[in-house]
Design a protein around this motif. Structure first.
Motif, short mmCIF file in Angstrom:
data_model
loop_
_atom_site.label_atom_id
_atom_site.label_comp_id
_atom_site.label_asym_id
_atom_site.label_seq_id
_atom_site.Cartn_x
_atom_site.Cartn_y
_atom_site.Cartn_z
N ILE A 32 40.28 28.03 44.65
CA ILE A 32 39.15 29.01 44.89
C ILE A 32 39.14 29.33 46.32
O ILE A 32 38.58 30.63 46.32
CB ILE A 32 37.95 28.38 44.60
CG1 ILE A 32 36.56 29.42 44.20
CG2 ILE A 32 37.33 27.21 45.38
CD1 ILE A 32 35.42 28.88 43.63
N TYR A 315 31.44 25.16 41.65
CA TYR A 315 32.75 25.82 41.47
C TYR A 315 32.61 26.80 40.32
O TYR A 315 32.96 27.90 40.40
CB TYR A 315 33.68 24.55 41.39
CG TYR A 315 34.38 24.12 42.23
CD1 TYR A 315 35.51 24.80 42.69
CD2 TYR A 315 34.13 23.14 43.04
CE1 TYR A 315 36.23 24.42 43.86
CE2 TYR A 315 34.69 22.48 44.29
CZ TYR A 315 35.94 23.17 44.58
OH TYR A 315 36.80 22.98 45.60
N LYS A 316 32.12 26.38 39.34
CA LYS A 316 31.95 27.16 38.01
C LYS A 316 31.12 28.75 38.44
O LYS A 316 31.48 29.78 38.09
CB LYS A 316 31.18 26.58 36.86
CG LYS A 316 32.01 25.56 36.34
CD LYS A 316 31.64 24.82 35.05
CE LYS A 316 32.21 23.74 34.50
NZ LYS A 316 33.67 24.10 34.07
N THR A 319 33.29 30.57 40.62
CA THR A 319 34.36 31.06 40.06
C THR A 319 33.83 32.16 39.04
O THR A 319 34.78 33.40 38.97
CB THR A 319 35.04 30.05 39.13
OG1 THR A 319 35.52 28.84 39.87
CG2 THR A 319 36.14 30.45 38.29
N GLN A 323 35.41 35.97 39.21
CA GLN A 323 36.29 36.56 37.98
C GLN A 323 35.61 37.94 37.75
O GLN A 323 36.12 38.92 37.60
CB GLN A 323 35.88 35.81 37.05
CG GLN A 323 36.54 36.14 35.81
CD GLN A 323 36.59 35.20 34.14
OE1 GLN A 323 35.85 34.09 34.75
NE2 GLN A 323 36.99 35.28 33.32
#
Length: 622
Positions: A32, A315-316, A319, A323
């Motif tokens: 990341i 993190y999600k 991310t 994206q």
């Protein structure tokens, strides 16, 4: 019609995409940290930097790295320095600045910073006379030397070094993340200290990959393990020794047990062996986090797990933003390539020397479809008799479709598109929806036989038109946060089902996962699920085929289909009801026709059915 995405990207990120500009390429090997760094460099590389942009970026860096450390300085201004006639202190400063430049074998040291120096006077509250900021437009300073401001021995000034590419890129990303993404997030993790720390470090131009990994080591299974968390089962342990004065319990865990410990170099939590050499552990500090499919016991320090769960959610979150941002940039690159193709292909412009009878039919059909299309063009090679067979169905189908609420109607063109290797195409240049009037074999083809007829692309291309012309705070409906769940689910499907096998896919994944392309296919799927199945829709058998080779539509499955229903129900609240009324009305008409079949007796022994009506076949208009 809205502005083009490339125009809005210029306004939003300062990105000016050029034909030979830097491309954004993020692979599975990227972390990341490295992925965000690539995006930051992409933003800078495709930006036409002005003096005002540079000064604003430098101000942000000073605010982040100096003023927040209780230093007080006045406004920054660009200055020129003469190293030869500079003061003793300035000569010493420039000596250290030169040492901070990355070395290049066989090349002279980069001195681009000499023309990019800024100065701010210190206030009465500051212990420094002023602040010098040296900026490298090429990012020539070593990261290890720009982390903190410095001052030379017995010097009265503070010095800051700035690598402009990352500073600019991270500043733009951080601003967009806060103002355009985080505001729509409902995740509770955004209020945690871990999220603040992650944000600060990820958008820090002085951060290194190793430092970031050490600061934010992750346990990718943290959320799943937290659901399985339980106290250590003492009945499974040996040599249990409970302390009478506190809650400590010493014990030897089962042989083969594993403890999840941090590997700072990799930035991950990894299992390490326990239970050997009669080692005992304070099991009161541990939690059993063994997953159902794991044979060995997995333990972790219980006070570490909540932080790791928060970190994984952070993190999600980041991310997801990555994206979304990557999708937008890939869409920009695609739209730019498409725009360049328009200089060669003129499908969106009306042909010359149209036949009189064709022009007459164009006027008639244009009046018929005028509620949705401002103009209709028909190719000279179209068989007008065949066209007349499907005109009633075309009229009924178009009447069902939503109108763009910006008032800009599309142009419908029946054209030959084989040079584009497509059955239909849409361009924002003048809102042209073009469909090929021929079939796969330039002949008559019935639906549901695995072949594609150009007319069947109409719903898909009209979906593109709606995507770019409905009112929204975003660049397009497909880039709006409300469409994100559908987009991310589809992209995840491709990663899961194809991954390393992408080169074997019938079509390019990069194209099939573009926001605009996912939106248009999702619109097709929705219309089909509402019940519409005629000459202008893709075959139901094709849309419902779940074989992963059917990459266009198999990616819409399970939860994603429910998301599609909910999204388009809200976006176009009348569409489903209108389609279902039309379908029911059509079924009623067919029942009436069936009843009109008459049995005519030729002889007492022979009876023949005379069918008054036969449903029109799927036609190629060539």
């Amino acid at each position: 019609m809205k502005e083009k995405i490339v125009d809005i990207m210029r306004e939003k990120y300062g990105v000016v995409i050029k034909p030979n500009g830097k491309k954004l390429t993020i692979t599975d090997k990227d972390t990341i940290f490295s992925a965000y760094r690539k995006v930051a460099m992409y933003l800078f590389a495709n930006h036409e930097m002005t003096q005002a942009d540079e000064l604003f970026t430098v101000e942000k860096e000073v605010e982040r790295r100096v003023r927040n450390r209780d230093q007080r300085f006045l406004k920054l201004n660009p200055i020129q320095i003469d190293c030869d006639s500079a003061s003793e202190e300035m000569q010493a400063i420039t000596f250290f600045v030169n040492r901070a430049v990355k070395s290049s074998k066989g090349k002279s040291a980069n001195t681009d910073w000499k023309d990019h120096v800024y100065y701010a006077k210190g206030t009465l509250e500051s212990k420094y006379t002023g602040l010098y900021v040296f900026v490298s437009p090429s990012g020539a300073f070593k990261t290890s030397d720009i982390d903190y401001p410095f001052s030379i021995s017995r010097g009265s000034h503070l010095v800051l070094l700035v690598n402009l590419p990352l500073a600019y890129g991270y500043n733009k990303l951080g601003e967009d993340f806060t103002t355009n993404f985080l505001i729509h997030s409902t995740s509770s993790v955004i209020h945690t200290q871990e999220c603040d720390s992650f944000y600060y470090d990820l958008f820090d131009a002085t951060m290194t990959k190793l430092k970031f990994a050490k600061s934010h080591p992750r346990l990718t299974s943290a959320i799943e393990r937290a659901k399985c968390q339980r106290p250590v089962d003492l009945s499974e342990c040996d040599n249990v020794d409970k302390d009478n004065y506190n809650d400590d319990v010493m014990a030897r865990v089962p042989m083969g047990s594993l403890k999840l410990s941090v590997n700072h170099k990799k930035g991950t939590y990894e299992p390490e062996e326990m239970g050997y050499f009669n080692t005992t552990y304070n099991v009161s500090l541990l939690s059993d986090v063994t997953l159902p499919n794991e044979k060995e016991k997995h333990y972790i320090y219980k006070n570490a797990l909540p932080l790791l769960v928060d970190r994984e959610r952070v993190y999600k979150l980041f991310t997801r933003y990555l994206q979304k941002t990557q999708s937008i940039f890939l869409q920009v690159d695609h739209d730019l390539e498409t725009e360049q193709d328009l200089t060669h292909a003129r499908f969106f412009e009306e042909k010359k020397n149209i036949k009189v009878e064709t022009q007459r039919e164009m006027n008639r059909l244009g009046n018929t479809l005028s509620d949705h299309f401002k103009h209709v063009e028909i190719d000279n090679d179209i068989d007008l008799n065949k066209l007349s067979h499907i005109t009633p169905e075309l009229k009924d189908t178009v009447a069902l479709l939503p109108k763009a609420d910006d008032g800009d109607k599309a142009i419908l063109r029946f054209r030959k598109l084989r040079n584009h290797k497509v059955y239909g195409i849409f361009t924002t240049a003048n809102n042209t929806v073009a469909v090929d009037f021929r079939s796969d074999e330039n002949g008559k083809i019935e639906k549901a036989k695995g072949m594609m007829v150009g007319l069947q692309s109409l719903i898909h291309e009209y979906g593109h038109y709606l995507d770019h012309n409905m009112k929204s705070d975003a660049i397009s409906l497909s880039s709006d946060y409300r469409f994100e769940d559908i987009l991310f689910n589809v992209q995840s499907w491709f990663d899961k089902n194809w991954g390393n096998k992408a080169k074997n896919m019938p079509l390019k994944q990069s194209y099939l996962t573009l926001p605009s392309e996912v939106f248009a296919r999702a619109f097709e799927v929705y219309v089909s699920r509402c019940g519409l199945d005629n000459s202008f829709t893709a075959d139901k058998e094709r849309i419902n085929d779940t074989n992963i080779l059917n990459v266009r539509y198999a990616c819409f499955e399970g939860v994603t289909l429910k998301l599609i229903d909910n999204y388009f129900d809200n976006e176009f609240p009348d569409l489903k009801a209108n389609i279902q009324k039309y379908v029911n009305r059509s079924k009623g008409s067919k029942n009436i026709i069936d009843k009109r079949e008459e049995t005519v007796k030729r002889t007492a022994k022979e009876a023949v059915k005379v069918v008054v009506f036969k449903q029109a076949e799927q036609l190629s208009l060539f």
